[in-house]
Design an enzyme around this catalytic site. Structure first.
Site: not given
Length: 762
Positions: A72, A96, A100-101, A163, A284
């Protein structure tokens, strides 16, 4: 912390060619092909170190699809590289999700990669925590923070969009509820943001992917329609492209490229819905894109296209002379092609094409200036006009619901462009009126607007402005805003300034009325000194006002009662008394006597409370709360012996109905604080709210009260043509402080001009 990988080329996730080259170069190997990513070795080193750092920390982590998590960040960094992002952006793409992880802190990121990368990673991390489906006030606050982050460094939202795009590409691995929630948020928030930033390739894919999960049946139908007649459509487009290429060559116009572009599925679907047409009536669905060398050649190419094919009247748009807010430029025209089928032709230069595809990122990818020198929003940068407008609204619009409605409307709606008499271009919201235009020029122009000319003709002030209109505002010194304007203005800034004028225009007379009431209560001697004293300022703040003048205006409005201010003033004096004791020998003027009396009364011995009755002084007796003044816990009260069989009536001190009662029928009573603190009982109170009359104002007020957990047992609305409306409500509150908090919240609503208690009683 420094992380390393043991092999220059990890095998747990396939690496794109550019990243392989970067890693091998970083480790001193000699790749077969040179790096096409960055020229400077230090920049290349930053990107590779960020990849290796992320790879090490995400070891053992897997996505819902089962693939290694590092795939990712690699994809996000690749999207940012394709946009032309600098090394700091690409590095933040790898990093990024780190904060958080994993256990890595922002300080460790700064130590390893520098402050610029830290700021980007922190900004994206904060955006990831925002919940745009939460209750109104929290959602509005999240929007405000997001726009502030964008204003500080626009690259933060670009990284977030990359992301989100990769997450949308792999959304099928989540459960249905989560897919729909993320798709809806993408469609409502992130796709419009990509559009406002001009990143067309992100916007189209985000919309189509959201469409796939929000309207799966319609999505499959659109795919089927597009596939069925693709061969015929492509044949027509090839024929038109060849004709245009030949005609341009004959006219000696430099043609960079001629190609056909199918419109994305959601764009066709929206057009069908908007125009209420079947797919067979939409012709169109693909366009010919003609890229030439210069602006002048764009207009020459347009003339040739109109000569080669018959143009359809009213289907020409000049976005070169009047670019869209996201800087998009192109000439659009619709002509009758082979077999009588309409075909859209778009004509632009190569630079315009880059801007159409990459938007705000175009000047990173195709110009020499780096992202860091252009990322911060500056006061003279017209590319961010819409963002500055949103930031202004944060100050103008205090009501969360109205702020959200206008933010989402601004993200989706296209602007109209009008001209001042001097030829300056002014972007406005669609359906804007001359009044919106006047307030956009200056607040005073709007406040003194008396009429308008559009294209040289006098028009009414509620006329909707169109692209290209030349608008002149007529002003008069004695003119002022009308409440009727609120029925047709569309810009939040105009609406807010009209409301501000109405509140401010009556301020002086209300301050005078408040001074008169207070002076009558306290006496003239020393009155001015009292108003300038620190206890007076403290009392004002405890009544939720910033200054004493604001409090006086509140007294004049009826927003605050005289007895409340006197009580708060007494409390303020009591708090200061140990520091500034009143000398008995001092010569006291009337204001000093009042303050000394307040202190003396506050120092009276309190008897120990042992009763469990809510009111002390009536134990064992029949009593009732007087309906004339509806006293609340926390307010001074008096008891009055009724002549009938209802026992003792509990009034607020100062209630007019106590004035004629003989002294022998007055009983000193007080609220029992111990019992009240443990009781969940509520007390009725009636309030009157003066509001600007508009559809839905009562609903908004009731919604605010519901959020505050206030029960409304009665509601009545009175309207008067051309004037403000009055809303009478019966509320159930716990005590006087609870009522103060309620008043404070309701006053913040932009449509509320005044709120006061009914049957004030003093």
């Amino acid at each position: 912390m420094t992380a390393t990988v043991h092999s220059p080329l990890p095998t747990d996730c396939p690496l794109p060619g550019w990243l392989k080259t970067c890693v091998l170069t970083h480790h001193g190997d000699h790749p077969d092909e040179p790096s096409a990513d960055v020229d400077d070795k230090s920049n290349s080193s930053l990107v590779c170190r960020a990849f290796e750092f992320a790879h090490e920390l995400h070891q053992g982590q897997y996505r819902a699809s089962g693939e290694p998590y590092i795939c990712h960040p690699i994809a996000v960094a690749g999207l940012l590289r394709d946009l032309g992002g600098d090394s700091a952006m690409i590095a933040s793409g790898f990093l990024h999700d780190i904060v958080e992880d994993t256990d890595i802190t922002p300080e460790e990121i700064e130590a390893e990669f520098g402050n610029e990368v830290r700021q980007l990673v922190e900004g994206v991390t904060k955006l990831s925590k925002f919940n745009f489906e939460s209750k109104t006030e929290r959602q509005a606050e999240n929007f405000r923070r997001m726009f502030l982050a964008m204003a500080q460094d626009i690259r933060v939202i670009v990284v977030k969009l990359a992301d989100r795009l990769h997450n949308m590409r792999t959304l099928e691995h989540l459960n249905d509820d989560k897919r729909r929630r993320i798709a809806r948020e993408t469609m409502e928030i992130f796709a419009p943001l990509a559009n406002r930033l001009g990143i067309g390739r992100f916007k189209w894919e985000l919309e189509d992917l959201s469409f796939k999960y929000l309207e799966p049946h319609a999505y499959r139908q659109m795919q089927k329609h597009i596939t069925e007649k693709r061969a015929d459509r492509e044949a027509r487009l090839v024929q038109v492209a060849e004709t245009l290429r030949d005609r341009m060559h004959q006219a000696d116009i430099q043609v960079v490229d001629v190609s056909s572009r199918p419109k994305h599925l959601y764009g066709i679907y929206r057009k069908m819905e908007r125009q209420r047409k079947d797919f067979t009536e939409i012709y169109d669905i693909a366009a010919i894109r003609l890229i030439v060398g210069t602006n002048e050649e764009c207009y020459r190419a347009l003339a040739i296209a109109h000569d080669a094919f018959r143009p359809i009247p009213g289907r020409f748009k000049d976005y070169i002379g009047l670019p869209k807010p996201n800087r998009y430029q192109s000439l659009h025209t619709v002509v009758i092609g082979p077999k009588g089928k309409p075909i859209e032709v778009q004509i632009r230069t190569l630079e315009m094409h880059h801007i159409a595809e990459y938007g705000i990122a175009a000047h990173w990818k195709y110009k020499e200036t780096g992202a860091s020198s252009n990322a911060r929003m500056t006061a003279d940068d017209e590319k961010f006009t819409w963002l500055r407008q949103l930031l202004e609204w944060q100050n103008d619009l205090k009501d969360a619901q109205e702020f959200l409605e206008n933010v989402k409307g601004n993200l989706f709606d296209e602007d109209v462009y009008v001209f001042t008499p001097d030829g300056d271009v002014m972007p406005l919201s669609r359906r804007a009126t001359p009044v919106d235009f006047a307030y956009r020029i200056h607040t005073e122009v709007g406040n003194h607007c008396s009429g308008a000319r559009v294209n040289g003709r006098i028009v009414t002030l509620d006329t909707h402005l169109e692209n290209g209109d030349i608008v002149e505002i007529l002003t008069q010194k004695n003119s002022h805003p009308s409440l009727d304007w609120l029925n047709f203005v569309v810009t939040p800034s105009a609406r807010n300034r009209i409301r501000q004028w109405y509140k401010r225009s009556h301020r002086d007379e209300n301050i005078a009325r408040g001074r008169e009431l207070l002076e009558k209560e306290l006496g003239r001697n020393g009155f001015e000194a009292l108003l300038k004293s620190e206890p007076a300022q403290m009392a004002a703040e405890r009544c939720n006002y910033q200054t004493v003048d604001d409090l006086l205006a509140g007294l004049g409005y009826g927003e605050v009662t005289l007895s409340l201010f006197v009580n708060r003033l007494r409390d303020a004096v009591k708090a200061q008394q140990p520091l500034e004791p009143v000398s008995p020998e001092a010569s006291l003027d009337s204001s000093d006597q009042f303050l000394a009396g307040a202190v003396t009364s506050s120092h009276k011995a309190q008897r120990q409370v042992t009763s469990k009755a809510p009111i002390l002084g009536v134990e064992g007796l029949m009593y009732h709360i007087a309906g004339c003044c509806n006293p609340l816990p926390g307010e001074p009260i008096m008891g009055s012996v009724s002549m009938g069989s209802r026992g003792i009536a509990i009034h607020r001190q100062g209630c007019p109905n106590l004035e004629g009662v003989p002294g022998d029928r007055i009983i000193p009573v007080s609220w029992n604080p111990n019992e009240l603190n443990s009781s969940r009982q509520t007390y009725p109170v009636e309030v009157r709210i003066e509001v600007i009359d508009r559809v839905g104002v009562l609903k908004d007020i009731l919604s605010h009260l519901s959020d505050l957990q206030i029960n409304v047992h009665k509601a009545q609305v009175k309207t008067f043509p051309g004037q403000t409306a009055e809303i009478d409500l019966g509320l159930d509150v716990k005590d006087h402080d609870h009522l103060d908090q309620t008043f404070s919240q309701i006053r913040k609503m932009t449509d509320v001009l005044n709120i006061r208690r009914m049957s004030e009683g003093g």
